[in-house]
Design a protein around this motif. Sequence first.
Motif, short mmCIF file in Angstrom:
data_model
loop_
_atom_site.label_atom_id
_atom_site.label_comp_id
_atom_site.label_asym_id
_atom_site.label_seq_id
_atom_site.Cartn_x
_atom_site.Cartn_y
_atom_site.Cartn_z
N TYR A 156 5.22 -31.50 53.78
CA TYR A 156 4.52 -30.71 52.76
C TYR A 156 5.38 -29.56 52.26
N SER A 214 8.11 -30.68 49.97
CA SER A 214 7.60 -31.10 48.67
C SER A 214 7.29 -29.90 47.76
N TYR A 223 -4.05 -31.57 51.01
CA TYR A 223 -2.65 -31.13 50.97
C TYR A 223 -1.77 -32.33 51.31
N GLY A 232 2.39 -34.24 50.67
CA GLY A 232 3.75 -34.12 50.17
C GLY A 232 4.66 -35.13 50.83
N ASN A 251 4.52 -41.70 48.71
CA ASN A 251 3.25 -41.04 48.36
C ASN A 251 2.24 -42.06 47.84
N ASP A 252 2.71 -43.04 47.08
CA ASP A 252 1.82 -44.07 46.57
C ASP A 252 1.19 -44.85 47.73
N TYR A 278 -1.54 -42.61 49.74
CA TYR A 278 -2.90 -42.50 49.23
C TYR A 278 -3.64 -43.83 49.30
N SER A 329 -6.66 -30.96 39.69
CA SER A 329 -5.35 -30.89 39.04
C SER A 329 -5.48 -30.09 37.75
N SER A 372 -0.38 -31.47 33.90
CA SER A 372 0.53 -31.42 35.05
C SER A 372 0.89 -32.83 35.52
N SER A 407 0.58 -33.99 38.56
CA SER A 407 -0.46 -34.53 39.44
C SER A 407 -1.63 -35.07 38.63
N PHE A 432 -0.50 -38.49 37.57
CA PHE A 432 -0.43 -39.37 38.75
C PHE A 432 -1.82 -39.92 39.09
N LYS A 433 -2.82 -39.06 39.07
CA LYS A 433 -4.17 -39.49 39.44
C LYS A 433 -4.79 -40.39 38.37
#
Length: 361
Positions: free
Chosen positions: A199, A202, A255, A257, A268-269, A272, A292, A296, A298, A301-302
């Motif tokens: 974390y 990141s 949290y 990273g 990271n993919d 989650y 988010s 941004s 993030s 990404f979401k």
Amino acid sequence: MSSQAYSVANVNFESPHPTDALSVNLLSGGEVKRWDDFVSCCREATFFHRAGWQTVIERAFGHKTWFLYVESGGEIQGVLPLAEINSRLFGHSLSSLPFCVYGGIAANSQAARHALDRSAQKLAQELQVDYLEYRNLKPHHADWHGKDLYVTFRKEIAPEAEQNMSAIPRKQRAMVRKGIKAELESVVDQDIERFFSAYSTSVHRLGTPVFSRKYFRLLKEVFAEDCELMIIVKDNRTISAVMSFYFRDEVLPYYGGGTGEAREVAGNDFMYWELMRRACEKGYKVFDFGRSKRGSGSFDFKKNWGFEPQPLHYEYQLYQAKEVPDHNPLNPKYQLFIKAWQKLPLGLANLIGPHIVRNLG
């Protein structure tokens, strides 16, 4: 727990039923179970309304807290967790709740909501804060100042893992499969060190000050099994990590990273997805991808996961302040700071960061 006296404690408010006068009180140690029992049953309450946040915020950051609850006939009817931050750099605020994405009043009736709202506004005036802030999921004060910046991403978890995989858009699904092909694995930790390593690396890469190890240890200590540390590893190397909260039928990755290697293997993919898969198998119903900022990385990404943004309604009652605070990395005035922070050695950034971020909330 906070020992601060509160001048409106035990003040009676009007109730639709004269025999059911409402009294507003400050949370004490003996009332924690009653508070949390109410939060677990109240539809408006979230994980961030839990009483444990009082301990975390006071012990990790040293801020004063004012956890108010209203009761009638010996039964809690509503709660409002508040914390005060008084910073020379970032101002003097009373918020529900700093360091949390959701907050505000959680109540069973309008009378209880009104009682807590009046109490919070009175407290804000007594403390002479710059502003009072509620971090609502729904709007409640059309006449207050707002901030159209934050959204949240929430989605139902299908009962079968393969259904959830199929629901991920094609390009993002390919990234998850890349992580699976790389033979990544997940393990659950009780210690925060591997998580903190991933974390802190990141957030330093993003130019953001990191929270202290003490903060994360307290989260794990206070929320115990409802706070999970999942580590993604490859050949025993830490690739990425996420701290998640569990509340009722929801899982909230809060949290997370990855190390420098995470991008190469879609760490990271995979992380989650693995969290979603595990939550599905445990019977959880909602995946809360969290807050988010619009515009941004993030946020994008979401959305790539097929989640639709839902606006958050952060409301501000201004007192000493003339305008709504804008303490976020997208503010142009922080760009030089971000670039300079990225150049700091990681060890130095981890040493200095907690002293800055404790006042941001």
